[in-house]
Write a protein that holds these residues in place. Structure first.
Motif, mmCIF file in Angstrom:
data_model
loop_
_atom_site.group_PDB
_atom_site.id
_atom_site.type_symbol
_atom_site.label_atom_id
_atom_site.label_comp_id
_atom_site.label_asym_id
_atom_site.label_seq_id
_atom_site.Cartn_x
_atom_site.Cartn_y
_atom_site.Cartn_z
ATOM 1 N N ASP A 143 35.782 33.564 44.163
ATOM 2 C CA ASP A 143 36.539 33.934 45.352
ATOM 3 C C ASP A 143 36.242 32.920 46.449
ATOM 4 O OD1 ASP A 143 37.737 36.306 44.368
ATOM 5 O OD2 ASP A 143 35.825 37.344 44.576
ATOM 6 N N ASN A 195 31.466 45.866 50.159
ATOM 7 C CA ASN A 195 32.523 44.891 49.933
ATOM 8 C C ASN A 195 33.847 45.612 49.729
ATOM 9 O OD1 ASN A 195 33.571 42.807 47.185
ATOM 10 N ND2 ASN A 195 33.967 42.482 49.342
ATOM 11 N N GLN A 217 37.786 44.853 48.947
ATOM 12 C CA GLN A 217 38.550 43.723 48.426
ATOM 13 C C GLN A 217 39.853 44.198 47.795
ATOM 14 O OE1 GLN A 217 36.710 41.539 45.131
ATOM 15 N NE2 GLN A 217 37.350 39.637 46.065
ATOM 16 N N THR A 222 43.089 42.189 45.831
ATOM 17 C CA THR A 222 43.421 40.884 45.262
ATOM 18 C C THR A 222 44.715 40.963 44.461
ATOM 19 O OG1 THR A 222 41.060 40.362 45.054
ATOM 20 C CG2 THR A 222 42.584 39.011 43.794
ATOM 21 N N ASN A 268 43.012 36.715 47.664
ATOM 22 C CA ASN A 268 42.442 37.920 48.243
ATOM 23 C C ASN A 268 43.187 38.241 49.535
ATOM 24 O OD1 ASN A 268 40.216 38.446 46.428
ATOM 25 N ND2 ASN A 268 39.268 36.595 47.233
ATOM 26 N N ASN A 279 39.208 40.715 51.910
ATOM 27 C CA ASN A 279 37.913 40.468 51.268
ATOM 28 C C ASN A 279 36.856 40.464 52.360
ATOM 29 O OD1 ASN A 279 36.071 40.025 49.278
ATOM 30 N ND2 ASN A 279 36.429 37.832 49.120
ATOM 31 N N SER A 317 41.496 33.290 44.781
ATOM 32 C CA SER A 317 40.679 33.954 43.780
ATOM 33 C C SER A 317 41.115 33.460 42.410
ATOM 34 C CB SER A 317 40.838 35.477 43.865
ATOM 35 O OG SER A 317 40.040 36.121 42.899
#
Length: 261
Positions: A26, A184, A186, A188, A210, A213, A249
Motif C-alpha cells: 500500500d 486501521n 481501509q 480499497t 486505497n 487508508n 495498492s
C-alpha cells in the motif's frame, strides 16, 4: 509468532482443503507492506477450521497476528443452511475474539444468497459487520460473488483458467502494542487477474487504489463504543496521532485449492 508458523506447517500436511500466501503493498504518505498466509482444513463432518497469519510492516512499526476461525454448518435442506462462526487470535500483544452467523439459501443452480452478522471485540471497542452474501452466475462468462458491502467481486472468465475483474474490500482492524494500540480503517478498489495454471494452483494479482487508508494510534485505555464496519456510532475517540495514506495498492499471491469451493 513462531508457534503460528509451526501450526501452519503442520496443517499443510494432511486434510487440507485450501491454503495460500499473499503479499500486498500500500503506497501513499505512510506506506505499508502485508504478508498474509492461511490454511483451511476440515475438523469434523460439518466443521471447518481456518488459520491465518499476518505480518504488517509500517514505516515505523512491525506488527503480527495469528488467528483461527471455526465454521460449523447446519444443513436444513438441500437449499437452506446456517453457518455458525467463531474466531479468536493474538494481534501483536493482545487477544481479540468474535462470533457470528451466515444463513444461506440456494435459489437456483446459478443463484445463491445469504445474510449474516459478525461481532468482533476490537481494541477500540465493539464492532458489528452486517453483510449480504451473493454467489450469482448470470452467464457462463460472468460471476458476481462475495460479501456486500465489505468484499464484493465481479469477474469475467475467458475460460476455466483465466479471469479478470473488479473487487472492493473494506476493513477495520486493530493491533495492541505495549503502550498504544493501532486502528486501521481501509477501503480499497482493485482490478484483479486470476490464473488457475494447474488443477490446484491459482495465481492472483491486483492493482488499484486505497480510497480510505487511515492509521490511528490510541492509548491502550481508550474505548470508543460501537462501530458498524468502519463507521463509529456516537462520539469518536481522539487518537494520540494518526497517519492518512491514500494511494496505490498492489497485491500478488498464490493459492492451493484442493476443491473448487
Amino acid at each position: 509468532m513462531r508457534y503460528v508458523f509451526i501450526a501452519f506447517a503442520l496443517l499443510s500436511g494432511t486434510g487440507l482443503s485450501a491454503q495460500g500466501i499473499n503479499y500486498t503493498y500500500d503506497g501513499g504518505n505512510y506506506s505499508a507492506q502485508t504478508i498474509m498466509a492461511n490454511a483451511r482444513f476440515p475438523l469434523l463432518k460439518n466443521m471447518l477450521g481456518n488459520v491465518t497469519y499476518r505480518h504488517l510492516t509500517l514505516e515505523d512499526h512491525t506488527l503480527q497476528s495469528g488467528a483461527m476461525q471455526l465454521y460449523y454448518n447446519i444443513k436444513f435442506s438441500e437449499r437452506k443452511s446456517l453457518v455458525l462462526i467463531g474466531t479468536g487470535g493474538l494481534y501483536n500483544e493482545g487477544w481479540r475474539y468474535g462470533a457470528g452467523f451466515r444463513y444461506q439459501y440456494k435459489h437456483t443452480s446459478k443463484v445463491k444468497a445469504g445474510i449474516g452478522m459478525m461481532y468482533n471485540k476490537q481494541f477500540f471497542g465493539n464492532q458489528l459487520i452486517p453483510f449480504l452474501e451473493v454467489n450469482y452466475e448470470p452467464s457462463e462468462k460472468w460471476t458476481i460473488t462475495g460479501l456486500f458491502p465489505i468484499k464484493p467481486k465481479v469477474m469475467y472468465h475467458f475460460n476455466t483458467s483465466v479471469s479478470v475483474g473488479l473487487e472492493i474490500s473494506g476493513e477495520a482492524s486493530s493491533y495492541r502494542m505495549a503502550e498504544t494500540f493501532l486502528r486501521n480503517n481501509q477501503w480499497t478498489g482493485l482490478c484483479r487477474f486470476e490464473w488457475l495454471f494447474t488443477k490446484h494452483l491459482l495465481f492472483n494479482a491486483g492493482i488499484g487504489r486505497n480510497f480510505i487508508n487511515r492509521y490511528q494510534f490510541f492509548d491502550n485505555h481508550v474505548r470508543s463504543g460501537w462501530t458498524i464496519i468502519t463507521i463509529p456510532l456516537g462520539e469518536k475517540a481522539s487518537p494520540l496521532y494518526e497517519k492518512e495514506s491514500k494511494g496505490m495498492s498492489a497485491t500478488i499471491g498464490l493459492a492451493v485449492r484442493m476443491n473448487r469451493d
